[in-house]
Design an enzyme around this catalytic site. Structure first.
Site, mmCIF file in Angstrom:
data_model
loop_
_atom_site.group_PDB
_atom_site.id
_atom_site.type_symbol
_atom_site.label_atom_id
_atom_site.label_comp_id
_atom_site.label_asym_id
_atom_site.label_seq_id
_atom_site.Cartn_x
_atom_site.Cartn_y
_atom_site.Cartn_z
ATOM 1 N N GLN A 130 0.834 -1.108 0.162
ATOM 2 C CA GLN A 130 0.522 -0.117 -0.223
ATOM 3 C C GLN A 130 0.609 1.061 -0.076
ATOM 4 O O GLN A 130 1.385 1.303 1.066
ATOM 5 C CB GLN A 130 -0.855 -0.423 0.908
ATOM 6 C CG GLN A 130 -2.244 0.590 1.506
ATOM 7 C CD GLN A 130 -2.739 1.152 3.332
ATOM 8 O OE1 GLN A 130 -2.042 0.710 3.664
ATOM 9 N NE2 GLN A 130 -3.644 1.710 3.311
ATOM 10 N N GLU A 253 -10.111 -1.832 4.707
ATOM 11 C CA GLU A 253 -8.929 -2.549 5.225
ATOM 12 C C GLU A 253 -9.293 -1.947 6.902
ATOM 13 O O GLU A 253 -8.877 -2.600 8.242
ATOM 14 C CB GLU A 253 -7.388 -1.291 4.673
ATOM 15 C CG GLU A 253 -6.679 -1.269 5.762
ATOM 16 C CD GLU A 253 -4.990 -0.391 5.655
ATOM 17 O OE1 GLU A 253 -5.779 1.059 5.589
ATOM 18 O OE2 GLU A 253 -4.443 -0.519 5.702
HETATM 19 C C1 LIG Z 1 3.221 0.476 11.796
HETATM 20 C C2 LIG Z 1 2.988 0.987 10.883
HETATM 21 C C3 LIG Z 1 2.827 0.686 9.454
HETATM 22 C C4 LIG Z 1 2.197 1.647 8.237
HETATM 23 N N1 LIG Z 1 1.817 0.742 7.272
HETATM 24 C C5 LIG Z 1 1.614 1.296 6.232
HETATM 25 C C6 LIG Z 1 1.671 1.441 4.440
HETATM 26 O O1 LIG Z 1 1.792 -0.280 3.849
HETATM 27 N N2 LIG Z 1 0.710 1.572 4.144
HETATM 28 C C7 LIG Z 1 0.868 3.576 3.913
HETATM 29 O O2 LIG Z 1 0.605 4.132 3.152
HETATM 30 N N3 LIG Z 1 0.718 3.846 5.279
HETATM 31 C C8 LIG Z 1 1.974 3.035 5.968
HETATM 32 N N4 LIG Z 1 1.817 3.211 7.794
HETATM 33 C C9 LIG Z 1 1.589 4.781 8.217
HETATM 34 C C10 LIG Z 1 0.312 5.326 8.808
HETATM 35 O O3 LIG Z 1 -1.176 5.254 8.257
HETATM 36 C C11 LIG Z 1 0.479 6.854 9.718
HETATM 37 O O4 LIG Z 1 1.430 6.926 10.207
HETATM 38 C C12 LIG Z 1 -0.719 7.455 9.507
HETATM 39 O O5 LIG Z 1 -2.073 7.578 9.029
HETATM 40 C C13 LIG Z 1 -0.489 8.529 10.715
HETATM 41 O O6 LIG Z 1 0.448 9.881 9.756
HETATM 42 P P1 LIG Z 1 1.404 9.587 10.391
HETATM 43 O O7 LIG Z 1 2.583 9.160 10.782
HETATM 44 O O8 LIG Z 1 1.788 10.771 9.402
HETATM 45 O O9 LIG Z 1 1.659 11.120 12.190
HETATM 46 P P2 LIG Z 1 0.542 12.329 12.044
HETATM 47 O O10 LIG Z 1 -0.408 12.109 10.907
HETATM 48 O O11 LIG Z 1 1.680 13.487 11.503
HETATM 49 O O12 LIG Z 1 -0.389 12.231 13.132
HETATM 50 C C14 LIG Z 1 0.644 12.379 14.628
HETATM 51 C C15 LIG Z 1 -0.456 12.176 15.977
HETATM 52 O O13 LIG Z 1 -1.625 13.768 15.381
HETATM 53 C C16 LIG Z 1 -2.808 12.836 15.655
HETATM 54 N N5 LIG Z 1 -3.760 13.325 14.635
HETATM 55 C C17 LIG Z 1 -3.296 13.962 13.319
HETATM 56 N N6 LIG Z 1 -4.462 14.447 13.390
HETATM 57 C C18 LIG Z 1 -5.093 14.820 13.199
HETATM 58 C C19 LIG Z 1 -6.866 15.099 13.701
HETATM 59 N N7 LIG Z 1 -7.785 15.514 11.944
HETATM 60 N N8 LIG Z 1 -7.106 15.316 15.063
HETATM 61 C C20 LIG Z 1 -6.535 15.050 15.904
HETATM 62 N N9 LIG Z 1 -5.612 14.039 16.105
HETATM 63 C C21 LIG Z 1 -5.185 14.587 15.044
HETATM 64 C C22 LIG Z 1 -2.745 11.196 15.325
HETATM 65 O O14 LIG Z 1 -3.533 10.778 15.631
HETATM 66 C C23 LIG Z 1 -1.457 11.293 15.745
HETATM 67 O O15 LIG Z 1 -1.768 10.972 17.207
HETATM 68 C C24 LIG Z 1 2.084 2.343 8.668
HETATM 69 C C25 LIG Z 1 2.095 2.921 9.938
HETATM 70 C C26 LIG Z 1 2.559 2.098 10.686
HETATM 71 C C27 LIG Z 1 3.120 2.858 12.396
#
Ligand SMILES: Cc1cc2nc3c(=O)[nH]c(=O)nc-3n(C[C@H](O)[C@H](O)[C@H](O)COP(=O)(O)OP(=O)(O)OC[C@H]3O[C@@H](n4cnc5c(N)ncnc54)[C@H](O)[C@@H]3O)c2cc1C
Length: 407
Positions: A130, A253
């Protein structure tokens, strides 16, 4: 929802159970079916072996129409398979292919795409990754910056993806990319499928705290795309309208059906441990606090299983074109939030019951249950983040489910 047909799947359940009991005798030691288990060569080979076996039996595509390699069984037979496999923590299912790409193509793909991509998924021959998240697009996925520029029958892709689970082992990717600079945010995105062995794709490992703790290769990756050519016919949906496809795929998903069976299995093992282990002259199973907390988890699993059936039912209706994809949003988000939080509470409980010994790794002869809860603890934070964090799921339930203002 009508639960009645589940009664008719008992014979099939026994067949699945016999199969998985036998297969799991060959599992590598300490197998939990976690990303870190799959990160080892031995673990990956085991997964591939089981995938081919499941493919031969048609169990990866139980509820699909026969013309795409399915068995044409009911959604309840599919549910039974998911539950039994999850309980035995068996590998062999590529969650991205089976739970995301396949339902998306069944609901929204072209006939040509279904004929090309579904049969290899059904045979357990292909692994998908993905490619959605980017350094500046996680929770805020509509901020995707990877560009796809049209060049005749191709798009040329440039950009960076991050956190891509299993990309180093995968054959194909489903990606969200920007196809318009003029249309902002979600309005300018498209949904593409492409071969990860294409020239210009570079995959670099991204270690996490759980991979360090187990001394395994990283199972997560960064993916760099440098002039990667992707056929226009591999776009799902219309150009610049990929957000609707992405939203639907997300909900497939987030149905999160598999996790509960795994928790149930680990709970059974923890119960046995509490019966066999004495503390201050009495088995742990006689401690009132431990009993209450184990009971709480068991109640949580039962409630989750009922919700999971409800979600699967909704998913089936969307796949068959009987319900709009939007109907799935609050259900899938509730399930994703509920199951990952329950899992985390359970893992913390396991560690607490073990006391200080619960922090020992499996290499220590003093590690209770072969260090199982130490391993689960290290990988428990991930599920609360991937596929949309807990906060994002609650936002969706509040907005779409409860009709509260969008924030
Ligand atoms: C183990 C693992 C596997 C993954 N596998 C994949 C994969 O295969 N493919 C892929 O594309 N992605 C993958 N991801 C990525 C995952 O989808 C993102 O990490 C996730 O969507 C969070 O985005 P970010 O890490 O940029 O954190 P951020 O979006 O920066 O969030 C940081 C914090 O802020 C909070 N936050 C953000 N926006 C809001 C809001 N509007 N309201 C309240 N709180 C908020 C979040 O809950 C979080 O606690 C994976 C992540 C992990 C940890």
């Amino acid at each position: 929802m009508d639960f009645e047909p589940i009664a008719g799947t008992e014979e099939l359940r026994k067949e699945f159970e016999d199969f998985f009991k036998e297969v799991m005798k060959d599992a590598p030691p300490g197998w939990e079916n976690s990303p870190d288990d799959l990160a080892t060569d031995e673990g990956w080979a085991f997964h591939r072996r089981v995938a081919r076996e499941l493919g031969k039996r048609g169990w990866l595509s139980l509820a699909w129409p026969k013309k795409y390699g399915g068995l044409g069984k009911s959604i309840f037979e599919q549910l039974t398979f998911n539950e039994v496999r999850a309980y035995y923590r068996a590998p062999g299912v590529d969650g991205f292919g089976m739970a995301m790409v396949a339902p998306t193509l069944l609901a929204m793909g072209t006939e040509e795409q279904r004929e090309e991509f579904l049969p290899p998924i059904a045979r357990g021959e292909v692994t998908w990754a993905q490619l959605w998240s980017e350094p500046e697009a996680g929770s805020d996925l509509a901020n995707v910056q990877t560009m796809a520029v049209r060049d005749g029958d191709y798009y040329i892709l440039n950009g960076q993806k991050v956190w891509t689970t299993g990309a180093h082992n995968a054959d194909w990717a489903f990606a969200v990319v920007r196809t318009s600079k003029e249309l902002t945010r979600s309005r300018g995105l498209s949904f593409l499928l492409f071969d990860l062995k294409s020239p210009g794709v570079e995959i670099r490992p991204l270690p996490t705290m759980s991979s360090h703790s187990r001394k395994v290769e990283a199972y997560f990756n960064e993916v760099f795309l440098d002039d990667v050519r992707v056929l226009v016919k591999n776009r799902v949906g219309e150009e610049n309208q990929g957000w609707a496809i992405t939203r639907a795929t997300m909900n497939f998903e987030r149905s999160g059906l598999a996790g509960l069976g795994g928790i149930r299995h680990s709970l059974d093992e923890l119960i046995d441990f509490c019966k066999e282990t004495r503390w201050r002259g009495k088995p742990l199973s006689e401690d009132p606090l431990i009993r209450y907390r184990l009971a709480e988890i068991a109640v949580g699993i039962t409630a989750g299983q009922a919700t999971a059936r409800h979600v699967l039912w909704g998913q089936h209706r969307v796949e068959m074109g009987e319900a709009p994809a939007m109907e799935m949003v609050p259900r899938a988000s509730s399930m994703k939030y509920y199951q990952t939080e329950l899992d985390q509470r359970f893992v913390y409980l396991g560690c607490q019951i073990m006391g200080l010994y619960g922090q020992l790794k499996r290499e220590s002869k003093w590690a209770p249950m072969a260090g199982k809860f130490e391993r689960l603890y290290q990988s428990a934070p991930g599920p609360n983040i991937y596929a949309g964090s807990t906060e994002i799921q609650k936002n969706l339930v509040a907005w779409i489910g409860l009709g509260l203002p969008r924030t």
